[in-house]
Design a protein around this motif. Sequence first.
Motif, PDB file in Angstrom:
ATOM      1  N   ALA A 159       6.160   4.044   5.620  1.00 36.75           N
ATOM      2  CA  ALA A 159       6.478   5.241   4.841  1.00 36.75           C
ATOM      3  C   ALA A 159       5.523   5.347   3.656  1.00 36.75           C
ATOM      4  N   GLY A 160       5.508   6.513   3.017  1.00 38.79           N
ATOM      5  CA  GLY A 160       4.650   6.698   1.860  1.00 38.79           C
ATOM      6  C   GLY A 160       4.932   5.678   0.771  1.00 38.79           C
ATOM      7  N   TRP A 161       6.218   5.375   0.565  1.00 37.23           N
ATOM      8  CA  TRP A 161       6.611   4.411  -0.466  1.00 37.23           C
ATOM      9  C   TRP A 161       6.091   3.023  -0.129  1.00 37.23           C
ATOM     10  N   HIS A 162       6.127   2.632   1.132  1.00 37.28           N
ATOM     11  CA  HIS A 162       5.625   1.319   1.527  1.00 37.28           C
ATOM     12  C   HIS A 162       4.113   1.229   1.331  1.00 37.28           C
ATOM     13  N   ILE A 163       3.422   2.321   1.625  1.00 33.97           N
ATOM     14  CA  ILE A 163       1.970   2.345   1.407  1.00 33.97           C
ATOM     15  C   ILE A 163       1.676   2.170  -0.080  1.00 33.97           C
ATOM     16  N   ALA A 164       2.446   2.864  -0.924  1.00 31.20           N
ATOM     17  CA  ALA A 164       2.245   2.736  -2.369  1.00 31.20           C
ATOM     18  C   ALA A 164       2.528   1.311  -2.836  1.00 31.20           C
ATOM     19  N   GLN A 165       3.618   0.704  -2.371  1.00 32.71           N
ATOM     20  CA  GLN A 165       3.930  -0.675  -2.735  1.00 32.71           C
ATOM     21  C   GLN A 165       2.803  -1.620  -2.336  1.00 32.71           C
ATOM     22  N   SER A 166       2.338  -1.458  -1.102  1.00 30.92           N
ATOM     23  CA  SER A 166       1.292  -2.333  -0.585  1.00 30.92           C
ATOM     24  C   SER A 166       0.006  -2.188  -1.390  1.00 30.92           C
ATOM     25  N   MET A 167      -0.393  -0.955  -1.658  1.00 30.13           N
ATOM     26  CA  MET A 167      -1.651  -0.713  -2.361  1.00 30.13           C
ATOM     27  C   MET A 167      -1.591  -1.154  -3.816  1.00 30.13           C
ATOM     28  N   GLU A 168      -0.469  -0.936  -4.477  1.00 27.65           N
ATOM     29  CA  GLU A 168      -0.365  -1.344  -5.869  1.00 27.65           C
ATOM     30  C   GLU A 168      -0.363  -2.865  -6.000  1.00 27.65           C
ATOM     31  N   THR A 169       0.253  -3.553  -5.045  1.00 26.11           N
ATOM     32  CA  THR A 169       0.211  -5.018  -5.056  1.00 26.11           C
ATOM     33  C   THR A 169      -1.211  -5.508  -4.844  1.00 26.11           C
ATOM     34  N   ALA A 170      -1.904  -4.906  -3.888  1.00 22.73           N
ATOM     35  CA  ALA A 170      -3.293  -5.303  -3.624  1.00 22.73           C
ATOM     36  C   ALA A 170      -4.168  -5.053  -4.847  1.00 22.73           C
ATOM     37  N   ARG A 171      -3.993  -3.932  -5.485  1.00 25.93           N
ATOM     38  CA  ARG A 171      -4.785  -3.615  -6.683  1.00 25.93           C
ATOM     39  C   ARG A 171      -4.538  -4.631  -7.785  1.00 25.93           C
ATOM     40  N   ARG A 172      -3.272  -4.979  -7.987  1.00 28.99           N
ATOM     41  CA  ARG A 172      -2.937  -5.951  -9.029  1.00 28.99           C
ATOM     42  C   ARG A 172      -3.581  -7.303  -8.753  1.00 28.99           C
ATOM     43  N   ARG A 173      -3.742  -7.624  -7.486  1.00 30.04           N
ATOM     44  CA  ARG A 173      -4.345  -8.885  -7.098  1.00 30.04           C
ATOM     45  C   ARG A 173      -5.868  -8.807  -7.021  1.00 30.04           C
ATOM     46  N   GLY A 174      -6.430  -7.625  -7.269  1.00 31.83           N
ATOM     47  CA  GLY A 174      -7.876  -7.459  -7.196  1.00 31.83           C
ATOM     48  C   GLY A 174      -8.408  -7.423  -5.784  1.00 31.83           C
ATOM     49  N   GLN A 175      -7.576  -6.981  -4.834  1.00 32.53           N
ATOM     50  CA  GLN A 175      -7.971  -6.919  -3.438  1.00 32.53           C
ATOM     51  C   GLN A 175      -8.216  -5.478  -3.004  1.00 32.53           C
ATOM     52  N   THR A 176      -8.917  -5.312  -1.888  1.00 34.32           N
ATOM     53  CA  THR A 176      -9.270  -3.982  -1.396  1.00 34.32           C
ATOM     54  C   THR A 176      -8.064  -3.203  -0.926  1.00 34.32           C
ATOM     55  N   GLY A 177      -7.118  -3.870  -0.314  1.00 30.06           N
ATOM     56  CA  GLY A 177      -5.930  -3.193   0.193  1.00 30.06           C
ATOM     57  C   GLY A 177      -6.149  -2.585   1.561  1.00 30.06           C
TER      58      GLY A 177
END
Length: 324
Positions: A159-177
């Motif tokens: 879902a859109g919310w899951h994509i946002a959760q995944s991407m924000e976690t990746a960003r916080r970790r300095g990853q591409t996502g």
Amino acid sequence: MDYTHLGRSGLSVSRLCLGTMNFGPETSEEDSHEIMDRALELGINFFDTANVYGWVPGEGVTEQIIGRWFARGGERREKTVIATKLYGSMSQWPNDTFLSARNIRLACDASLKRLQTDYIDLYQMHHVDRSTPWDEIWEAFEVLRQQGKVLYFGSSNHAGWHIAQSMETARRRGQTGLVSEQSIYNLLKREVELEVLPACQGYGLGVIPWSPLNGGLLGGIIRKTEKGQRRLTGRAKDALKTHRKALRAYEDFCDEIGELPAHVGLAWLLHQEGVTGPIIGPRTLEQLDGSIRATEIRLKKDELARVDEIFPGPGGPAPEAYAW
């Protein structure tokens, strides 16, 4: 064949993606190899599979078929962008399913072995795992990338919310996502336009529609059933009854513009913003060759508007689709 970047990545993929779910259960290995050879000849370089395809627990039948095709050489592996998935159960043991760090590591190694390759171009989560923390998932994914086993990561059925959760976690970790999301999307199933497509566009994910013809309903089903070329049972029969009026209007429209319904259904998706390319799942060479026509169809604004009248979507992105 036209090509586009997969989301915001620099990876170039064909506007049609070859789906391999039929390889093994519906299509013999010999015929599957012929279809993949023909796909490369046509310029299709993007192939999609999953560790569970073949539907024999723990075997990865379809990945094995692709692996033996790669092993034939001729730059088959080098020319192919191979995407596979994990999440589904590969055994009855509790840790051979979902997205724990353990399963990510072991599932990736098993797919590499079956595919007879040392790296996967696009590794996708087949479904969202609500029980595993995103930090654990991304840490395991980053290890795979550091080891050179995976180049890019994608989601599927998120879902859109899951994509946002995944991407924000990746960003916080300095990853591409993530670079892609694979969702069911077709003229009869347009719910992703509410939240998923806007999320993908906002984060730079390419959208890869699966079931682009909704199980064949958008492939001229009324004409085929009336001519006795196809019989439907169960849910497909009920769906035809529900959508018969719209499907007849759609097939009439396709007749007016001189194109086959299946080709128009694929072409419509290629006209949608953010769509990388729909997944086609040919069982025969003839079906594969026919799909190429979709990349050549250019629907005019009034034709696109006509299709929207026949198959109205949810009204656009949220919240405007349902609120001022």
